[in-house]
Design an enzyme around this catalytic site. Structure first.
Site, mmCIF file in Angstrom:
data_model
loop_
_atom_site.group_PDB
_atom_site.id
_atom_site.type_symbol
_atom_site.label_atom_id
_atom_site.label_comp_id
_atom_site.label_asym_id
_atom_site.label_seq_id
_atom_site.Cartn_x
_atom_site.Cartn_y
_atom_site.Cartn_z
ATOM 1 N N ASP A 1 -20.541 -24.649 2.394
ATOM 2 C CA ASP A 1 -20.710 -25.933 1.530
ATOM 3 C C ASP A 1 -20.672 -25.472 0.109
ATOM 4 O O ASP A 1 -21.145 -24.673 -0.256
ATOM 5 C CB ASP A 1 -22.251 -26.793 1.986
ATOM 6 C CG ASP A 1 -21.979 -28.327 1.615
ATOM 7 O OD1 ASP A 1 -21.252 -28.972 1.952
ATOM 8 O OD2 ASP A 1 -23.108 -28.677 0.630
ATOM 9 N N SER A 2 -19.778 -26.391 -0.723
ATOM 10 C CA SER A 2 -19.605 -26.241 -1.983
ATOM 11 C C SER A 2 -19.478 -27.573 -2.677
ATOM 12 O O SER A 2 -19.233 -28.512 -2.147
ATOM 13 C CB SER A 2 -18.138 -25.409 -2.046
ATOM 14 O OG SER A 2 -17.284 -25.901 -1.489
ATOM 15 N N PHE B 1 -6.540 -27.152 -4.305
ATOM 16 C CA PHE B 1 -6.997 -28.368 -3.646
ATOM 17 C C PHE B 1 -8.106 -28.892 -4.392
ATOM 18 O O PHE B 1 -8.582 -28.183 -5.455
ATOM 19 C CB PHE B 1 -7.110 -28.524 -2.293
ATOM 20 C CG PHE B 1 -8.047 -27.575 -1.795
ATOM 21 C CD1 PHE B 1 -9.529 -27.881 -1.550
ATOM 22 C CD2 PHE B 1 -7.797 -26.165 -1.667
ATOM 23 C CE1 PHE B 1 -10.371 -27.129 -1.124
ATOM 24 C CE2 PHE B 1 -8.705 -25.184 -1.304
ATOM 25 C CZ PHE B 1 -10.033 -25.461 -0.907
ATOM 26 N N TYR C 1 -10.695 -30.252 -7.017
ATOM 27 C CA TYR C 1 -10.854 -30.415 -8.272
ATOM 28 C C TYR C 1 -10.193 -29.275 -9.014
ATOM 29 O O TYR C 1 -10.425 -29.214 -10.315
ATOM 30 C CB TYR C 1 -12.421 -30.570 -8.743
ATOM 31 C CG TYR C 1 -13.057 -31.698 -8.138
ATOM 32 C CD1 TYR C 1 -12.957 -33.050 -8.741
ATOM 33 C CD2 TYR C 1 -13.503 -31.737 -6.777
ATOM 34 C CE1 TYR C 1 -13.763 -33.900 -8.163
ATOM 35 C CE2 TYR C 1 -14.315 -32.657 -6.307
ATOM 36 C CZ TYR C 1 -14.108 -34.096 -7.035
ATOM 37 O OH TYR C 1 -14.792 -35.059 -6.317
ATOM 38 N N ASP C 2 -9.536 -28.450 -8.500
ATOM 39 C CA ASP C 2 -8.685 -27.323 -9.114
ATOM 40 C C ASP C 2 -7.793 -27.747 -10.079
ATOM 41 O O ASP C 2 -7.654 -26.971 -11.251
ATOM 42 C CB ASP C 2 -7.741 -26.598 -8.068
ATOM 43 C CG ASP C 2 -8.574 -25.861 -7.210
ATOM 44 O OD1 ASP C 2 -9.895 -25.793 -7.243
ATOM 45 O OD2 ASP C 2 -7.994 -25.223 -5.989
ATOM 46 N N LYS D 1 -6.702 -16.773 -8.148
ATOM 47 C CA LYS D 1 -7.849 -17.761 -7.935
ATOM 48 C C LYS D 1 -8.709 -17.230 -6.926
ATOM 49 O O LYS D 1 -10.039 -17.178 -6.927
ATOM 50 C CB LYS D 1 -7.400 -18.941 -7.389
ATOM 51 C CG LYS D 1 -8.411 -20.127 -7.129
ATOM 52 C CD LYS D 1 -8.121 -21.219 -6.287
ATOM 53 C CE LYS D 1 -9.335 -21.917 -5.724
ATOM 54 N NZ LYS D 1 -9.008 -23.061 -5.096
#
Length: 201
Positions: A72-73, A153, A155-156, A176
């Site tokens: 979860d992030s 993808f 909020y990148d 990344k």
């Protein structure tokens, strides 16, 4: 010998990212659909990233004995009282998608000097020990003034990691995947698996 795990997600972007990070270490990462698993829906009502990750892992544990990882992030924006945080995915849905959510964040921060933010990722590992194991990764940075880039993808397009001069979405995947919050958590997972002798690389 390969070490096989199942990632508790239906998110193809996340599955691809995790595979790119773990595959070089002799780890085969299956998605839920790869094994034709049919877990019940996970109700993510935890109050922390770790709790939500554990909820997802336990739902999958009911239908497989494979080692499981679930994560979860979220993104925490300091000037917005560390929101959206654990509600990051829900926030995007309520805004009408990530593009709208990004527009909202940029607008809210237009007069803000403090643009600090961080991505946080908690990964839970089940079916290896007799208790859940948690690995956390934090990527500090700040919010850009505009959305840029096509890679990644979520909020990148607006997150500039500390020590870099461009957003995640302008980086190649390899770059990344060396510094992201998920990569940092997965590196801790890899260290654990090496120490336990489950992987060699």
């Amino acid at each position: 010998m390969n070490f096989e795990i199942v990632l508790a997600t239906n998110n193809k972007h996340k599955l691809q990212e995790v595979r790119q990070i773990l595959s070089p270490h002799g780890i085969v990462v299956y998605g839920i659909s790869d094994l034709n698993l049919k877990p019940e829906e996970a109700i993510e009502d935890g109050s922390t990233y770790a709790e939500n990750a554990l909820i997802k892992a336990k739902v999958l544990q009911k239908v497989t004995s494979f080692p499981i990882i679930a994560d979860d992030s979220g993104i925490e924006i300091f000037a917005l009282n560390h929101q959206p945080g654990i509600h990051t995915a829900r926030f995007a849905q309520e805004c009408g998608g990530h593009d709208k959510a990004i527009e909202y964040i940029i607008d809210r921060l237009k007069d803000q000097e403090d643009r600090r933010a961080q991505f946080v990722c908690d990964i839970v590992l089940l079916n290896v020990e007799d208790k859940p194991l948690i690995f956390e990764g934090i990527a500090p940075g700040h919010i850009a003034y505009k959305s840029e880039g096509e890679h990644g993808f979520g909020y990148d397009p607006i997150f500039i990691p500390l020590g870099r001069d461009c957003v995640y979405a302008l980086m190649e995947e390899k770059e990344k995947n060396e510094i992201s919050h998920r990569a940092r958590a997965l590196k801790k997972l890899l260290t654990y698996l090496r120490v336990k002798g489950l992987i060699n690389k």
